[in-house]
Design an enzyme around this catalytic site. Sequence first.
Site, PDB file in Angstrom:
ATOM      1  N   THR A  13       0.842  -1.191   0.000  1.00 15.25           N
ATOM      2  CA  THR A  13       0.000   0.000   0.000  1.00 15.25           C
ATOM      3  C   THR A  13       0.880   1.245   0.000  1.00 15.25           C
ATOM      4  O   THR A  13       1.942   1.270   0.621  1.00 15.25           O
ATOM      5  CB  THR A  13      -0.946   0.032   1.216  1.00 15.25           C
ATOM      6  OG1 THR A  13      -0.200   0.221   2.415  1.00 15.25           O
ATOM      7  CG2 THR A  13      -1.759  -1.253   1.304  1.00 15.25           C
ATOM      8  N   GLY A  14       0.443   2.254  -0.722  1.00 21.62           N
ATOM      9  CA  GLY A  14       1.256   3.460  -0.825  1.00 21.62           C
ATOM     10  C   GLY A  14       2.607   3.186  -1.444  1.00 21.62           C
ATOM     11  O   GLY A  14       3.613   3.820  -1.097  1.00 21.62           O
ATOM     12  N   GLY A  18       8.719   6.545  -1.981  1.00 17.36           N
ATOM     13  CA  GLY A  18       9.408   6.332  -0.721  1.00 17.36           C
ATOM     14  C   GLY A  18       9.733   4.897  -0.374  1.00 17.36           C
ATOM     15  O   GLY A  18      10.104   4.085  -1.221  1.00 17.36           O
ATOM     16  N   ILE A  19       9.584   4.581   0.908  1.00 16.33           N
ATOM     17  CA  ILE A  19       9.915   3.247   1.404  1.00 16.33           C
ATOM     18  C   ILE A  19       9.037   2.193   0.737  1.00 16.33           C
ATOM     19  O   ILE A  19       9.509   1.113   0.378  1.00 16.33           O
ATOM     20  CB  ILE A  19       9.760   3.198   2.939  1.00 16.33           C
ATOM     21  CG1 ILE A  19      10.860   4.052   3.597  1.00 16.33           C
ATOM     22  CG2 ILE A  19       9.826   1.762   3.451  1.00 16.33           C
ATOM     23  CD1 ILE A  19      10.720   4.202   5.097  1.00 16.33           C
ATOM     24  N   GLY A  20       7.760   2.499   0.541  1.00 17.64           N
ATOM     25  CA  GLY A  20       6.869   1.545  -0.110  1.00 17.64           C
ATOM     26  C   GLY A  20       7.337   1.185  -1.505  1.00 17.64           C
ATOM     27  O   GLY A  20       7.299   0.013  -1.908  1.00 17.64           O
ATOM     28  N   SER A 139       7.586   2.801  12.632  1.00 18.90           N
ATOM     29  CA  SER A 139       8.668   3.793  12.635  1.00 18.90           C
ATOM     30  C   SER A 139       9.399   3.711  13.965  1.00 18.90           C
ATOM     31  O   SER A 139       8.830   3.270  14.977  1.00 18.90           O
ATOM     32  CB  SER A 139       8.093   5.208  12.459  1.00 18.90           C
ATOM     33  OG  SER A 139       9.055   6.197  12.787  1.00 18.90           O
ATOM     34  N   TYR A 152       2.002  11.521  15.108  1.00 17.89           N
ATOM     35  CA  TYR A 152       2.724  10.506  14.333  1.00 17.89           C
ATOM     36  C   TYR A 152       3.249   9.420  15.264  1.00 17.89           C
ATOM     37  O   TYR A 152       3.066   8.223  15.022  1.00 17.89           O
ATOM     38  CB  TYR A 152       3.868  11.164  13.572  1.00 17.89           C
ATOM     39  CG  TYR A 152       4.700  10.199  12.751  1.00 17.89           C
ATOM     40  CD1 TYR A 152       4.198   9.661  11.568  1.00 17.89           C
ATOM     41  CD2 TYR A 152       5.988   9.835  13.148  1.00 17.89           C
ATOM     42  CE1 TYR A 152       4.957   8.783  10.807  1.00 17.89           C
ATOM     43  CE2 TYR A 152       6.749   8.960  12.393  1.00 17.89           C
ATOM     44  CZ  TYR A 152       6.234   8.439  11.225  1.00 17.89           C
ATOM     45  OH  TYR A 152       6.983   7.567  10.471  1.00 17.89           O
TER      46      TYR A 152
END
Length: 261
Positions: A13-14, A18-20, A139, A152
């Site tokens: 997902t996403g 970035g990291i995805g 995270s 966050y």
Amino acid sequence: MDFGVKGKVVIVTGGATGIGHAIAKTFHEEGAVVVINGRDKAKLDAAAAAIGANAYGVVADLLTAQGAETLAKEAAALGPVAFLVNNIGVFDVNDFFEVSDARWMEYFNHNIMTAVRITRLLMKDMLARNEGSVAFISSEAGIRSIGNMVPYSVTKTAMLGLSRSLAELTRGTKVRVNSYMPGTTATESVAGYFEGLAKEQGKTVEEALRDFYRDVQPSNLTQTLIDPAMHGRGVIQLMTNTAMNGVCHRADGGTIRSIFG
């Protein structure tokens, strides 16, 4: 090393950025059929093309139940979903006393409920098939709570609890649920943050980063941003290691002073 993912369907997902995106690319390089989602078709198509021939972009907004259903249905058309990477998340620097109730709910909807919606649909099928692996991208902030990123940090801590709770549902099966905690990574959004910070402080980006590690993350052992590709490798190892279930894998450059994780 053969991770055993060739021909298997993975949802990230996403996964457009970035990291995805790095995780999706790693799975694809290992022969998996990769499905990513997002709300912008043009960006999704470009991201899928960059990942490779067996990558597919699905326009699906996981902020809604309908979006989750669309993603699950489109991915299932390619075969049983063997791997689910819950990667969607938002972050910003803010003043706790100024964050509205509405913004708190946005955080929970993005960082927790997007994962709840799609996992609820896919994990039941994994348990019925007695096969599957789910990963939640949390995270370091989930443990190293950050004062100017309270919503966050709180939602990333909640994600760790969600992951472990769902792992309890897999007892005696070949389904596994784990979480992964990346540290500060050289993604597009993080690069933008440091560029803005450098401009605000009248420094170069290199100087802003140096001061960040000196003043904010002095315990970080690498003293540098993490290459997103390293998370791709870390997540595929975590998700294919049958000895790992209900665990949290930490990849934060040594920022958190702990002998566990």
